[in-house]
Design an enzyme around this catalytic site. Structure first.
Site, PDB file in Angstrom:
ATOM      1  N   GLU A  93      -2.006   6.469 -10.356  1.00 55.55           N
ATOM      2  CA  GLU A  93      -2.202   7.893 -10.618  1.00 55.55           C
ATOM      3  C   GLU A  93      -0.871   8.621 -10.714  1.00 55.55           C
ATOM      4  O   GLU A  93       0.114   8.242 -10.080  1.00 55.55           O
ATOM      5  CB  GLU A  93      -3.016   8.525  -9.483  1.00 55.55           C
ATOM      6  N   CYS A 106       4.607  13.950 -10.308  1.00 56.45           N
ATOM      7  CA  CYS A 106       4.506  13.122  -9.105  1.00 56.45           C
ATOM      8  C   CYS A 106       4.020  11.750  -9.543  1.00 56.45           C
ATOM      9  O   CYS A 106       2.940  11.626 -10.127  1.00 56.45           O
ATOM     10  CB  CYS A 106       3.524  13.758  -8.114  1.00 56.45           C
ATOM     11  N   CYS A 113      -1.488   0.981  -1.260  1.00 54.97           N
ATOM     12  CA  CYS A 113      -0.459   1.168  -0.232  1.00 54.97           C
ATOM     13  C   CYS A 113      -0.897   0.435   1.028  1.00 54.97           C
ATOM     14  O   CYS A 113      -2.085   0.390   1.355  1.00 54.97           O
ATOM     15  CB  CYS A 113      -0.284   2.663   0.060  1.00 54.97           C
ATOM     16  N   CYS A 117      -1.986   5.155   6.524  1.00 58.35           N
ATOM     17  CA  CYS A 117      -2.099   6.515   7.073  1.00 58.35           C
ATOM     18  C   CYS A 117      -3.558   6.953   7.045  1.00 58.35           C
ATOM     19  O   CYS A 117      -4.249   6.801   6.032  1.00 58.35           O
ATOM     20  CB  CYS A 117      -1.223   7.478   6.289  1.00 58.35           C
ATOM     21  N   CYS A 120      -5.137   9.394   4.170  1.00 64.84           N
ATOM     22  CA  CYS A 120      -4.732   9.180   2.781  1.00 64.84           C
ATOM     23  C   CYS A 120      -5.679   8.235   2.050  1.00 64.84           C
ATOM     24  O   CYS A 120      -6.044   7.170   2.565  1.00 64.84           O
ATOM     25  CB  CYS A 120      -3.312   8.616   2.750  1.00 64.84           C
ATOM     26  N   CYS A 334      -3.099  11.981  -3.937  1.00 64.04           N
ATOM     27  CA  CYS A 334      -2.940  10.624  -4.423  1.00 64.04           C
ATOM     28  C   CYS A 334      -4.023   9.683  -3.924  1.00 64.04           C
ATOM     29  O   CYS A 334      -4.434   9.740  -2.782  1.00 64.04           O
ATOM     30  CB  CYS A 334      -1.549  10.084  -4.075  1.00 64.04           C
TER      31      CYS A 334
END
Length: 349
Positions: A93, A106, A113, A117, A120, A334
């Protein structure tokens, strides 16, 4: 047959070695570089190159371009969310945002990932793989081509942890900064990290004039561990000591990202503790109201509580602002658009 080389992964020196190895003068590298960042999609479009060189480039190299899978335009502020499909079928994205000081993109640095976290969407399925420089550059190129507007600033704050893909990210920064390429100034490039202290020290040694953002999200280790698994490896003291050193070595202000999560890190006590830890450092705190993600348990904070938190920090002598919220109606945070797409693909299968 030998596999072709992704030419957008080359910096100028590498491109110079490529063309001289083909028996061409080194200045051809600058010519090729200028075409790549116009950008063109075919070597045939490079009209000032000799036919023999074009043929050799076609035989040995390719120009990597992404494919736009989805595009969502915000009706409220003009923010555009892109979902790009990579050559291997994976998705990343990017977000295009308009500001008075110029257009900002961005970009993602990884597919998924692994940092985990808790608030997220990017981390929901873990990390699939790293992006190479051409895939990061491609996000910028595709957005400029689609919007017809120049991109002035790049933020590495999309999917992925940039410092977990250190060598590729560093090369991307150097390539996009090259005068022969996009010539984007270092101070127009921002990198966000969740706080990989060892890699932050490596980055410090590079003494780049980029903007460094550190995802802090808590005033102490206890709360930070609830939100960010990386806090189990590096405590607040070590992280903030590194940030102080980074600011001193580079002369650049460190930006702290602080996602405000109701009932977790948003009390007056939390604000005062945070101020105590940051006092005396060349820094700025960017407060971000948490964006609700359906797979996560956190809801959006009350606007007044975020304003009060900001006021407490300012009264304590800490420069803090509340991030302007863009693209709320297009899931601009994101990982959300990719997650929906992956879910639909899984259902179809």
């Amino acid at each position: 047959m030998e596999e072709k080389t992704d030419i957008l992964n080359f910096d100028l020196k590498e491109l110079g070695r490529l063309v001289t190895g083909m028996g061409e003068p080194a200045f051809r590298a600058k010519q090729i570089m200028s075409w790549l960042y116009k950008p063109v999609d075919s070597f045939q479009d490079m009209t000032n190159l000799p036919g023999g060189l074009i043929k050799r480039l076609e035989e040995t190299c390719f120009i990597y371009r992404l494919r736009t899978e989805r595009k969502l335009c915000s009706a409220s502020d003009g923010t555009i969310k892109y979902l790009f499909k990579l050559n291997d079928g994976e998705f990343v994205e990017s977000v295009f945002m308009r500001y008075r000081h110029g257009n900002t993109v961005c970009i993602s640095t990884q597919v998924g990932c692994r940092m985990g976290c808790r608030f997220c969407a990017s981390t929901l399925n873990g990390k699939v793989r790293d992006l190479v420089p051409s895939e990061m550059l491609g996000q910028v190129d595709m957005i400029e081509k689609d919007t017809g507007e120049k991109v002035s600033n790049v933020v590495l704050m999309g999917m992925g942890e940039p410092l977990d893909n250190y060598s590729n990210v560093l090369k991307f920064i150097r390539i996009i900064n090259m005068p022969e390429g996009r010539n984007m100034g270092m101070r127009h490039i921002s990198l966000s990290t969740c706080g990989l202290v060892d890699k932050m020290k490596e980055l410090m040694a590079e003494n780049l004039q980029i903007n460094l953002s550190v995802s802090l999200h808590a005033p102490n280790d206890e709360i930070r561990k609830q939100l960010m698994p990386v806090a189990n490896k590096w405590g607040m003291k070590e992280l903030l000591d590194t940030c102080r050193e980074y600011a001193e070595v580079t002369g650049r202000r460190v930006h702290f990202e602080y996602t405000v999560v109701p009932g977790v890190n948003d009390s007056e006590k939390d604000a005062r503790e945070l101020a105590t830890r940051l006092r005396g450092m060349l820094c700025h705190v960017n407060l971000i109201p948490v964006n609700p993600v359906k797979e996560r348990k956190y809801g959006a904070p009350d606007k007044k509580s975020v304003q009060f938190f900001c006021k407490v920090l300012n009264n304590e002598g800490i420069c803090a602002t509340i991030r302007r919220t863009l693209g709320e109606d297009v899931d601009a945070s994101c990982g959300q658009l990719r997650q929906r797409t992956v879910e639909r693909c899984c259902v179809k299968e």
